[in-house]
Write an enzyme that holds these catalytic residues in place. Structure first.
Site, PDB file in Angstrom:
ATOM      1  N   GLU B 278       0.814  -1.222   0.000  1.00  0.00           N
ATOM      2  CA  GLU B 278       0.000   0.000   0.000  1.00  0.00           C
ATOM      3  C   GLU B 278       0.840   1.261   0.000  1.00  0.00           C
ATOM      4  O   GLU B 278       0.567   2.199  -0.741  1.00  0.00           O
ATOM      5  CB  GLU B 278      -0.924   0.045   1.224  1.00  0.00           C
ATOM      6  CG  GLU B 278      -2.228  -0.698   1.072  1.00  0.00           C
ATOM      7  CD  GLU B 278      -2.041  -2.172   1.225  1.00  0.00           C
ATOM      8  OE1 GLU B 278      -0.938  -2.572   1.622  1.00  0.00           O
ATOM      9  OE2 GLU B 278      -2.969  -2.915   0.950  1.00  0.00           O
ATOM     10  N   HIS B 347     -10.203  -5.623  10.565  1.00  0.00           N
ATOM     11  CA  HIS B 347     -10.744  -5.305   9.247  1.00  0.00           C
ATOM     12  C   HIS B 347     -12.062  -4.573   9.358  1.00  0.00           C
ATOM     13  O   HIS B 347     -12.852  -4.589   8.427  1.00  0.00           O
ATOM     14  CB  HIS B 347     -10.968  -6.602   8.446  1.00  0.00           C
ATOM     15  CG  HIS B 347      -9.702  -7.254   8.020  1.00  0.00           C
ATOM     16  ND1 HIS B 347      -8.833  -7.845   8.869  1.00  0.00           N
ATOM     17  CD2 HIS B 347      -9.163  -7.401   6.792  1.00  0.00           C
ATOM     18  CE1 HIS B 347      -7.810  -8.333   8.208  1.00  0.00           C
ATOM     19  NE2 HIS B 347      -7.984  -8.084   6.940  1.00  0.00           N
TER      20      HIS B 347
END
Lengths: 388, 524
Positions: B278, B347
């Protein structure tokens, strides 16, 4: 070397002595070949040759611009101590050869992005002394209108993308600019500069992986001044051969105090990147000042080391010796040039001191490009909120 | 005759005489010496006296010189003092002149002050008049209000009746259409459904790549997934600088199938599959935006954006400001935000509050398919960095969508909230998935007789404070709902804004309903 001496000497006989100095700067483009001081060390590629094509004009302009950069940084030092510059101030003196050599090898379409030690790179990209000092002192005529400060110089029309404070962040950004250059099919490259301290950042390797996968024309330039803030490179990196760190990406180690070696390496890297994708250049250089103005620079290295480098490897001295040995100017002419440069820097500082600070309303501009500005949340009880 | 004795006596006498003469001679010699010495001494004395006199003369000459020099020095000092005196006289003259001019200015100020006092007096009188007029108008207003209230009530009853009739008619139409699904074409014509059939066949042409499904011919229906896909597709075809980058966006057709079909349509030059890095690919996206491209960067969930948050905030949000407008970043960061079903604590976090606190970013959170289409198109066209927070559980939900929203130039304004349901007793603000829950809650409240006004925020930064405050001023009560952690959340900001703006209109403290202040529990 002998051939070049002959050519320069014959030229010297033909021109009148009184006008030698002024003419040589403006019109002389006699080619000179100069040998670099050290050979290049290569990783996964063939190193370029040690003979660099140059001209008398280029040699003198190197001297002048490097002396200007040196003078500018020293003037910034004294302005900081006089508290006219506040906050961070990271000085580049000692490393000028990297900025100059790179500029000589590329065009204004090739992009450069660097970290916070950006004053001289900005100057090399075409910035003016007045803009530099005005920005350092936070005035409104600075290159970022006083909103950026020492670490955030930008010049988009010359493809200089700053000026970044977060160590290592500029490398993925540079690869992104290279991506855009490839996407828009411009035949240009991006030089993403970072230091030996940033060379251990993870995002650098992530960006390098993607650049190598997608063949982006990005050139990663590690300005190895051997100290990441106060930590010596042997204490920070298990493998201090930064040019080999790319693993599958070719690399080149260059003597960063020799402007011609830097020029040759950058030219080679540009040709390589346009054809084959990323390449790493490690510039072996040195900074005389500490990491920033709050660091004396002598707690983690000895004064002997600093003065040793200054005597033996100083980039401006090297160019001076070349100029004198090629009879392009006399000692006195170079001294006059340095005095002229000093005056130029002092004039720019005086002009920048007179420049006013930005208007208070400037605090709220440029937050967004399109609309909304800043919402004024702490507004009066009666009225509706004010939006700029 | 002289004898020898006489001679000898004479000789002796002569000897004695000569001896005595010798003695006399000696005495005279000594006397002479003495005299000579005396004379020498006196000469020396004279000489010394002469020297003394000359020295004294020299000393007196030097003293005269000194006195002369002193005189000269004092004369020059006198001159200097004279100059100073003349200067002081000149300054005194200047100061006198200034004093007179200042005195004049002071006079002028006094005159002006007197005039302004008069003006102030007249203003005061006028204000008194105005306040009296306002009091009278207020009395009239109260009277008229009571009159109109009565007529309002009758109006409301009429409107409700009409609504009921309308609802019944709509129900009828809906049942007719549902019936059509179970009936063959021949039977349909026999039972008189010709009108509905005609409208169906008219809309038979493909309006869209992913055609909305029709369960009722009155309006089309679209899933949020298709809405997002169509929005990205249309923007990519309109502007060649737009490209998509993220994990699994290409060959895998998108982790949640949002980018389905884009690689086949636009090729690998516009749709980039990245490695699972990322920080790296976000930095590359921001760098590409610096150089003028328009990336749409997908995070598989916004929890992974924390790996790249330095690039979102320091490299994207702050660049336009730090460079004073030289470098703008037209990038969109999109992906699912908030909790999904059972994905675990790492998450499930909601990042709306985190990103909305940063000046320089725009943060959008759509709910319905129309929101998704309009806001994503607006975000891609916007020249500033936009964080687009979707919700995984909404991707499969279908929403009705108007013809206007299906048009390729459809765009919703950033910074404007939508009033999903009008009401007058309480305002409930929320965004993203919570809008669905709140609408159901509002229906339950309506059964109990409480009419709730539901606001779908759509845009978290900039927050549509005007709409929220106008609604609170109408209903006087506020409940804010969000999915994320309660402390420093979006609800807290709305509460603060309302308290600052509309404090005197609130009848009760603001209620916040947010996620529990614990790490997200696995099973929910």
């Amino acid at each position: 070397m002998a051939l070049s001496r002959l050519s320069s000497r014959s030229k010297g006989i033909s021109r009148p002595l009184s006008a030698a100095f002024s003419r040589s700067i403006s019109t002389d483009t006699t080619p000179i070949t100069i040998e670099t001081s050290l050979p290049f060390t290569a990783h996964l590629c063939d190193p370029p040759s040690r003979s660099v094509e140059s001209s008398t004009q280029e040699l003198l302009s190197f001297f002048r611009t490097m002396a200007l950069m040196r003078r500018m940084e020293i003037a910034a030092d004294s302005l900081y101590k006089a508290k006219l510059i506040r906050g961070f101030c990271h000085l580049y003196d000692g490393q000028e050869a990297v900025a100059i050599g790179m500029e000589a090898a590329i065009t204004k379409k090739d992009a450069i992005i660097t970290a916070y030690r950006d004053h001289c790179i900005f100057l090399g990209r075409g910035g003016s002394l007045y803009e530099v000092f005005a920005e350092l002192m936070g005035r409104q005529d600075g290159c970022s209108k006083g909103k950026g400060g020492s670490m955030h110089f930008y010049k988009k029309d010359s493809s200089f993308y700053g000026g970044h404070g977060i160590v290592g962040a500029q490398v993925p950004l540079g690869c992104g600019i290279a991506f855009a250059q490839k996407y828009s099919k411009e035949e240009a490259v991006t030089f993403a500069m970072y230091g030996d301290g940033a060379a251990n950042q993870g995002q650098l390797f992530e960006a390098l992986n993607i650049s190598a996968l997608w063949d982006l024309p990005s050139i990663l330039v590690c300005e190895n001044n051997h100290y990441g803030m106060g930590t010596a490179e042997w204490r920070a990196a298990k493998s201090p051969s930064y040019y080999k760190r790319g693993d599958y990406v070719p690399g080149l180690k260059v003597d960063g105090m020799d402007a011609f070696a830097v020029k040759q390496a950058c030219k080679f890297a540009k040709e390589h990147a346009l054809k084959n994708g990323p390449i790493i250049l490690e510039m072996d250089t040195y900074r005389y000042h500490g990491h920033s103005m709050s660091d004396p620079g002598s707690t983690y290295r000895t004064r002997d080391e600093i003065s040793g480098v200054r005597q033996e490897r100083d980039p401006i001295e090297r160019i001076k010796k070349l100029v004198l040995s090629h009879d392009l100017a006399t000692e006195k002419e170079l001294k006059d040039m340095e005095k002229e440069i000093r005056k130029e820097v002092d004039d720019a500082i005086a002009k920048a001191k007179d420049c006013p600070m930005p208007e208070p309303s400037e605090l709220f501009t440029n937050v967004y490009v399109k609309g909304f500005g800043t919402e004024c949340v702490l507004c009066s009880v009666q009225g509706p909120l004010c939006e700029f | 005759m002289w004898t020898s004795f006489d001679v000898s006596i004479k000789l002796d006498e002569q000897k004695d005489e000569s001896l005595s003469q010798l003695k006399e001679n000696e005495m005279l010699r000594t006397k002479l010496k003495h005299l000579a010495d005396q004379y020498m001494l006196s000469e020396q004395q004279h000489e010394q006296r002469l020297k003394q006199k000359t020295l004294e003369l020299q000393i007196s000459e030097l003293k005269i010189k000194q006195h002369e020099e002193k005189l000269i020095h004092e004369q020059s000092q006198m001159k200097v003092y004279a100059d100073q005196v003349s200067q002081l006289l000149a300054t005194e003259k200047n100061l006198r002149v200034q004093l007179t001019s200042d005195g004049e200015k002071f006079q002028q100020f006094q005159d002006a002050l007197v005039k302004s006092n008069e003006v102030f007096e007249t203003f005061k009188q006028e204000i008194d008049k105005m306040s009296k007029a306002i009091k009278e108008l207020r009395k009239e207003n109260a009277f008229l209000k009571s009159k109109t209230e009565r007529s309002d009530l009758t109006l409301i009853e009429l409107v409700e009746e009409r609504e009921n009739v309308g609802n019944l008619e709509a129900k009828c139409r809906r049942w007719r259409r549902r019936l059509l699904c179970f009936v063959s074409q021949k039977d349909a014509i026999r039972f008189g459904f010709r009108k509905e059939l005609c409208s169906w066949f008219k809309r038979g042409k493909r309006l869209h790549r992913n055609p909305p499904t029709y369960t009722c011919a009155l309006c089309a229906v679209m899933t949020v997934r298709d809405a997002l896909n169509s929005a990205i597709d249309e923007e990519m075809s309109a502007d060649p600088k737009v490209f998509v980058m993220g994990e699994e966006v290409g060959q895998y057709q998108g982790a949640y199938k949002i980018t389905k079909g884009l690689l086949e349509k636009y090729g690998p030059e516009r749709v980039y599959d990245t490695p699972i890095t990322e920080a790296g690919f976000t930095g590359i996206g921001v760098g590409a935006a610096y150089a003028g491209l328009k990336p749409v960067v997908e995070f598989m969930t916004f929890n992974f954006s924390m790996q790249a948050i330095d690039h979102i905030i320091n490299s994207a949000a702050k660049s336009n400001y730090m460079s004073a407008g030289q470098i703008n970043v037209p990038i969109v960061f999109r992906g699912p935000n908030g909790a999904a079903a059972g994905v675990g604590a790492q998450h499930s976090q909601c990042y709306a509050a985190w990103y909305a606190s940063v000046p320089g970013l725009k943060v959008l959170a759509p709910y319905s398919a129309e929101d998704a289409r309009g806001l994503l198109k607006a975000a891609i066209r916007d020249p500033d960095p936009v964080v687009f927070l979707e919700n995984e559980l909404l991707y499969g939900e279908s929403f009705p969508i108007s013809e206007e929203a299906l048009d390729s130039s459809f765009c919703l304004p950033i910074g404007k909230a939508k009033i999903e349901r009008e009401g007058k007793d309480v305002t409930i603000t929320t965004f993203s998935k919570m809008v669905g829950f709140v609408l159901k809650a509002a229906e339950k409240l309506a059964e109990e007789g409480i009419s709730a006004e539901v606001i779908n925020l759509r845009s978290i930064r900039p927050l549509d404070r005007a709409t929220i405050n106008a609604s609170v001023r109408k209903t006087s009560r506020l409940v804010t709902v969000e999915e994320g952690f309660p402390q420093h959340g979006v609800c807290a900001e709305i509460c603060a804004s309302v308290v600052e703006e509309s404090f005197s209109y609130l009848d009760a403290p603001v209620e916040r309903i947010a996620g529990a202040d614990v790490i997200n529990y696995f099973l929910k």
